[in-house]
Design an enzyme around this catalytic site. Structure first.
Site, PDB file in Angstrom:
ATOM      1  N   ASN A   1     -86.701 -48.446 -42.291  1.00  0.00           N
ATOM      2  CA  ASN A   1     -86.694 -49.014 -43.641  1.00  0.00           C
ATOM      3  C   ASN A   1     -87.526 -48.147 -44.596  1.00  0.00           C
ATOM      4  OD1 ASN A   1     -86.626 -50.612 -45.912  1.00  0.00           O
ATOM      5  ND2 ASN A   1     -87.070 -52.517 -44.824  1.00  0.00           N
TER       6      ASN A   1
ATOM      7  N   VAL B   1     -87.382 -59.722 -51.154  1.00  0.00           N
ATOM      8  CA  VAL B   1     -86.978 -59.884 -52.548  1.00  0.00           C
ATOM      9  C   VAL B   1     -85.471 -59.677 -52.585  1.00  0.00           C
ATOM     10  CG1 VAL B   1     -87.179 -59.009 -54.906  1.00  0.00           C
ATOM     11  CG2 VAL B   1     -89.215 -59.127 -53.440  1.00  0.00           C
TER      12      VAL B   1
ATOM     13  N   TYR C   1     -94.785 -49.582 -49.488  1.00  0.00           N
ATOM     14  CA  TYR C   1     -96.079 -49.952 -48.910  1.00  0.00           C
ATOM     15  C   TYR C   1     -97.093 -48.815 -49.034  1.00  0.00           C
ATOM     16  CZ  TYR C   1     -93.400 -53.789 -46.832  1.00  0.00           C
ATOM     17  OH  TYR C   1     -92.597 -54.883 -46.636  1.00  0.00           O
TER      18      TYR C   1
ATOM     19  N   GLU D   1     -95.582 -62.149 -42.095  1.00  0.00           N
ATOM     20  CA  GLU D   1     -94.422 -62.162 -41.189  1.00  0.00           C
ATOM     21  C   GLU D   1     -93.167 -61.685 -41.908  1.00  0.00           C
ATOM     22  OE1 GLU D   1     -92.173 -62.700 -37.711  1.00  0.00           O
ATOM     23  OE2 GLU D   1     -94.323 -62.564 -38.005  1.00  0.00           O
TER      24      GLU D   1
ATOM     25  N   TYR E   1     -80.157 -58.071 -43.908  1.00  0.00           N
ATOM     26  CA  TYR E   1     -80.617 -56.750 -44.356  1.00  0.00           C
ATOM     27  C   TYR E   1     -81.137 -55.938 -43.177  1.00  0.00           C
ATOM     28  CZ  TYR E   1     -83.438 -53.154 -46.585  1.00  0.00           C
ATOM     29  OH  TYR E   1     -83.992 -51.958 -46.945  1.00  0.00           O
ATOM     30  N   GLU E   2     -81.825 -56.605 -42.249  1.00  0.00           N
ATOM     31  CA  GLU E   2     -82.399 -55.927 -41.086  1.00  0.00           C
ATOM     32  C   GLU E   2     -81.396 -55.799 -39.936  1.00  0.00           C
ATOM     33  OE1 GLU E   2     -86.101 -57.906 -40.175  1.00  0.00           O
ATOM     34  OE2 GLU E   2     -87.084 -56.978 -41.900  1.00  0.00           O
TER      35      GLU E   2
ATOM     36  N   GLY F   1     -90.871 -55.957 -59.889  1.00  0.00           N
ATOM     37  CA  GLY F   1     -92.284 -56.260 -59.667  1.00  0.00           C
ATOM     38  C   GLY F   1     -92.560 -57.478 -58.804  1.00  0.00           C
TER      39      GLY F   1
ATOM     40  N   GLY G   1     -92.011 -57.983 -55.481  1.00  0.00           N
ATOM     41  CA  GLY G   1     -92.644 -57.627 -54.204  1.00  0.00           C
ATOM     42  C   GLY G   1     -94.107 -57.290 -54.396  1.00  0.00           C
TER      43      GLY G   1
END
Length: 168
Positions: free
Chosen positions: A124, A87, A131, A83, A23-24, A95, A97
């Site tokens: 992201n 999900v 967040y 770190e 994903y990253e 819900g 995360g």
């Protein structure tokens, strides 16, 4: 359901680490083996802890959070460094995360930790928005620094001897 990981979760944790790395856009960097993950989480001197999110309906592993304690010289207190939080795509927006982060916040409170910190890639946007919705403060004046590979080896080659006085 949120639970602590067991040694039986090692293969699933490693798989999710690779899924997160994909994903990253950095899957080639996710080189940790199952043996390394096992030693880090369940060895003689564990380096980190993991919470697992399971889907209440299916029992499938939906995601995980890997964290470890840290220390702030400014507050004189321990804190938590998250770190990895991941999900799986098929379980997002259910819900998991939020539940993982809430469970970690509970561990912080129970442990007397004053800070709960993590980093997020600046591209992201979905994670950043999530967040922020939780009240997380983005510390834009800080930049992560990293030494690895040849740069780490070069600096280490210049290391002076470290004296270890006897403790009394």
């Amino acid at each position: 359901m949120i639970r602590t990981a067991t040694v039986d979760d090692i293969a699933e944790i490693r798989a999710m680490i690779r899924e997160l790395a994909a994903y990253e856009k950095a899957v080639e960097q996710a080189r940790a083996t199952e043996e390394q993950v096992r030693a880090a989480l369940f060895g003689a001197h564990p380096a980190a802890s993991v919470l697992i999110a399971e889907d209440d309906g299916t029992g499938e592993v939906a995601g995980f959070a890997l964290w470890f304690p840290r220390f702030s010289t400014w507050t004189g207190a321990r804190g938590m460094h998250l770190e990895d939080l991941f999900v799986r795509p098929g379980h997002r927006a259910a819900g998991h995360g939020r539940a993982l982060l809430a469970a970690l916040a509970g561990i912080c409170r129970e442990s007397g930790f004053e800070r709960f910190e993590w980093v997020v890639l600046n591209w992201n946007e979905p994670a950043i928005g999530f967040y922020k919705s939780l009240g997380a403060e983005l510390l834009e004046e800080w930049t992560v620094c990293r030494l690895s590979g040849g740069a780490l080896e070069e600096l280490a080659a210049q290391a002076p001897p470290v004296v270890h006085p006897a403790r009394t």
